[in-house]
Motif scaffolding. Structure first.
Motif, PDB file in Angstrom:
ATOM      1  N   ARG A 157      32.085  20.000  12.597  1.00  0.00           N
ATOM      2  CA  ARG A 157      31.043  19.245  11.899  1.00  0.00           C
ATOM      3  C   ARG A 157      31.168  19.350  10.376  1.00  0.00           C
ATOM      4  O   ARG A 157      30.868  18.393   9.668  1.00  0.00           O
ATOM      5  CB  ARG A 157      29.661  19.706  12.382  1.00  0.00           C
ATOM      6  N   ARG A 158      31.627  20.512   9.870  1.00  0.00           N
ATOM      7  CA  ARG A 158      31.792  20.627   8.419  1.00  0.00           C
ATOM      8  C   ARG A 158      32.898  19.706   7.898  1.00  0.00           C
ATOM      9  O   ARG A 158      32.657  18.954   6.944  1.00  0.00           O
ATOM     10  CB  ARG A 158      32.053  22.069   8.000  1.00  0.00           C
ATOM     11  N   PRO A 159      34.116  19.722   8.463  1.00  0.00           N
ATOM     12  CA  PRO A 159      35.107  18.763   7.972  1.00  0.00           C
ATOM     13  C   PRO A 159      34.682  17.308   8.162  1.00  0.00           C
ATOM     14  O   PRO A 159      35.006  16.455   7.326  1.00  0.00           O
ATOM     15  CB  PRO A 159      36.368  19.091   8.782  1.00  0.00           C
ATOM     16  N   ALA A 160      33.945  17.015   9.230  1.00  0.00           N
ATOM     17  CA  ALA A 160      33.458  15.647   9.428  1.00  0.00           C
ATOM     18  C   ALA A 160      32.495  15.261   8.315  1.00  0.00           C
ATOM     19  O   ALA A 160      32.558  14.143   7.771  1.00  0.00           O
ATOM     20  CB  ALA A 160      32.766  15.532  10.784  1.00  0.00           C
ATOM     21  N   PHE A 161      31.618  16.196   7.955  1.00  0.00           N
ATOM     22  CA  PHE A 161      30.682  15.955   6.863  1.00  0.00           C
ATOM     23  C   PHE A 161      31.424  15.756   5.546  1.00  0.00           C
ATOM     24  O   PHE A 161      31.123  14.822   4.785  1.00  0.00           O
ATOM     25  CB  PHE A 161      29.711  17.140   6.749  1.00  0.00           C
ATOM     26  N   LEU A 162      32.405  16.601   5.278  1.00  0.00           N
ATOM     27  CA  LEU A 162      33.132  16.524   4.011  1.00  0.00           C
ATOM     28  C   LEU A 162      33.955  15.241   3.904  1.00  0.00           C
ATOM     29  O   LEU A 162      34.051  14.641   2.836  1.00  0.00           O
ATOM     30  CB  LEU A 162      34.017  17.756   3.843  1.00  0.00           C
ATOM     31  N   VAL A 163      34.546  14.817   5.006  1.00  0.00           N
ATOM     32  CA  VAL A 163      35.277  13.551   4.999  1.00  0.00           C
ATOM     33  C   VAL A 163      34.317  12.403   4.700  1.00  0.00           C
ATOM     34  O   VAL A 163      34.638  11.490   3.920  1.00  0.00           O
ATOM     35  CB  VAL A 163      35.992  13.326   6.349  1.00  0.00           C
ATOM     36  N   ALA A 164      33.138  12.463   5.307  1.00  0.00           N
ATOM     37  CA  ALA A 164      32.137  11.418   5.059  1.00  0.00           C
ATOM     38  C   ALA A 164      31.741  11.385   3.590  1.00  0.00           C
ATOM     39  O   ALA A 164      31.598  10.303   3.002  1.00  0.00           O
ATOM     40  CB  ALA A 164      30.904  11.664   5.938  1.00  0.00           C
ATOM     41  N   ILE A 165      31.582  12.558   2.975  1.00  0.00           N
ATOM     42  CA  ILE A 165      31.209  12.617   1.564  1.00  0.00           C
ATOM     43  C   ILE A 165      32.331  12.095   0.679  1.00  0.00           C
ATOM     44  O   ILE A 165      32.080  11.396  -0.315  1.00  0.00           O
ATOM     45  CB  ILE A 165      30.840  14.069   1.170  1.00  0.00           C
ATOM     46  N   ILE A 166      33.580  12.398   1.039  1.00  0.00           N
ATOM     47  CA  ILE A 166      34.726  11.886   0.267  1.00  0.00           C
ATOM     48  C   ILE A 166      34.735  10.358   0.302  1.00  0.00           C
ATOM     49  O   ILE A 166      34.891   9.695  -0.727  1.00  0.00           O
ATOM     50  CB  ILE A 166      36.046  12.438   0.827  1.00  0.00           C
TER      51      ILE A 166
END
Length: 341
Positions: free
Chosen positions: A311-320
């Motif tokens: 969930r953290r990498p998914a969140f960070l990709v979304a923010i990018i």
């Protein structure tokens, strides 16, 4: 959730064999790095060319005439005064008594931007690069380039949020609505989140509460603002506007990712998830909902770093993706889209 900052020596020493001396040196070096970056961040933003930012002139007027405005509101009554950001006027009037109008505006930008950068970058040394990227998002930058009143209030709110002293936290956070009125709603969400946690309400019930709260605010805000004589009556329609829906879809996705992290995350970050629900529930109803959400957005971004598993990498990709899209949409606009706004 404990709102104080975990210092680098507390984080780096966990489970490591590093000597106390080396940890302290590392902590001191990191603090110096953060101080350097924060001062540089605030310094660069405070030197924006005034002629390229339309709202800069409006803030010059505040710096010159805030005391007169404050006296005029006091003549209309205490309730009207408290509804129209008197602390913001006092800050401007106090600085304006000794400094030129332009110097006042630039000091406010520098102080707000430097404070926010310092507090955010110190919050989790393990994610320094991500924290720095958060500070470069247009939605964060504009609070120090266009919406200066809101940027000052966010700085005070974060000082309170991260303070280890309950008294200092209460005072600083309690002052924020009198700098920018959006914090009346941010604090309301915060208090409801604390109450929901004390009552041990489940995530589904909390979501319903925040959603109902948002709808209630959306339908009653115009009446309340008019009753209190708030300045926003002259600026906003407090009605549904023509919006693309992209913001709704993006933050709904972020909310779903956070929900999938489980009950513990939702309990520890009840405020952050609550303000997302408040935003989503008002998105199609009132045009000022984004301004309210932006006042708490940095804490939402910080909460995303606490996600676990995929969930953290998914969140960070979304923010990018979100950051790239917002910058691309600003390409070709005057002052990269920060002129006025």
């Amino acid at each position: 959730m404990i709102n104080r900052i975990m210092l680098p020596d507390e984080q780096w020493s966990l489970g490591s064999g590093i000597s106390v001396h080396r940890v302290r040196v590392g902590c001191a070096v990191y603090k110096l790095l953060v101080l350097f970056v924060a001062v540089g961040y605030g310094g660069m933003l405070s030197q924006i060319p005034a002629e390229h930012f339309k709202d800069f002139g409006n803030y010059l007027i505040y710096a010159e005439h805030s005391w007169v405005r404050l006296l005029g509101m006091l003549d209309r009554g205490l309730l009207v005064t408290l509804s129209n950001e008197p602390v913001w006027l006092l800050i401007n009037a106090g600085l304006g008594a000794f400094l030129t109008a332009e110097t006042v505006v630039r000091i406010i930008i520098f102080g707000s931007a430097t404070s926010v950068a310092w507090l955010v970058l110190r919050s989790d040394p393990r994610h320094f690069i991500w924290l720095l990227l958060f500070m470069l998002l247009p939605v964060v930058l504009k609070n120090h380039l266009v919406h200066l009143r809101q940027g000052a209030a966010i700085a005070l709110f974060l000082w309170g949020w991260f303070s280890p002293s309950r008294t200092v936290r209460s005072v600083l956070m309690g002052v924020t609505p009198f700098v920018h009125a959006s914090f009346f709603f941010v604090l309301a969400v915060h208090l409801v989140a604390k109450g929901a946690r004390c009552l041990k309400l489940g995530p589904d019930v909390r979501t319903l509460v925040f959603g109902t709260m948002g709808v209630g605010v959306a339908f009653g805000l115009a009446w309340l603002a008019s009753l209190l004589g708030a300045r926003q009556v002259e600026t906003y329609n407090f009605a549904m506007t023509d919006v693309s829906g992209l913001g709704f879809v993006f933050w709904l996705l972020v909310f779903v990712i956070m929900v999938m992290d489980g009950r513990r995350f939702l309990r520890e970050h009840a405020f952050e998830t609550g303000i997302i629900v408040f935003y989503l529930s008002t998105y199609w109803l009132i045009e000022i909902t984004a301004r309210i959400f932006e006042s708490g957005m940095l804490l939402v971004l910080l909460a995303g770093l606490a996600l676990t598993g995929w969930r953290r990498p998914a969140f960070l990709v979304a923010i990018i993706v979100y950051g790239i899209m917002t910058w691309l949409l600003r390409m070709g606009q005057p002052a990269m889209g920060f002129a006025g706004g």
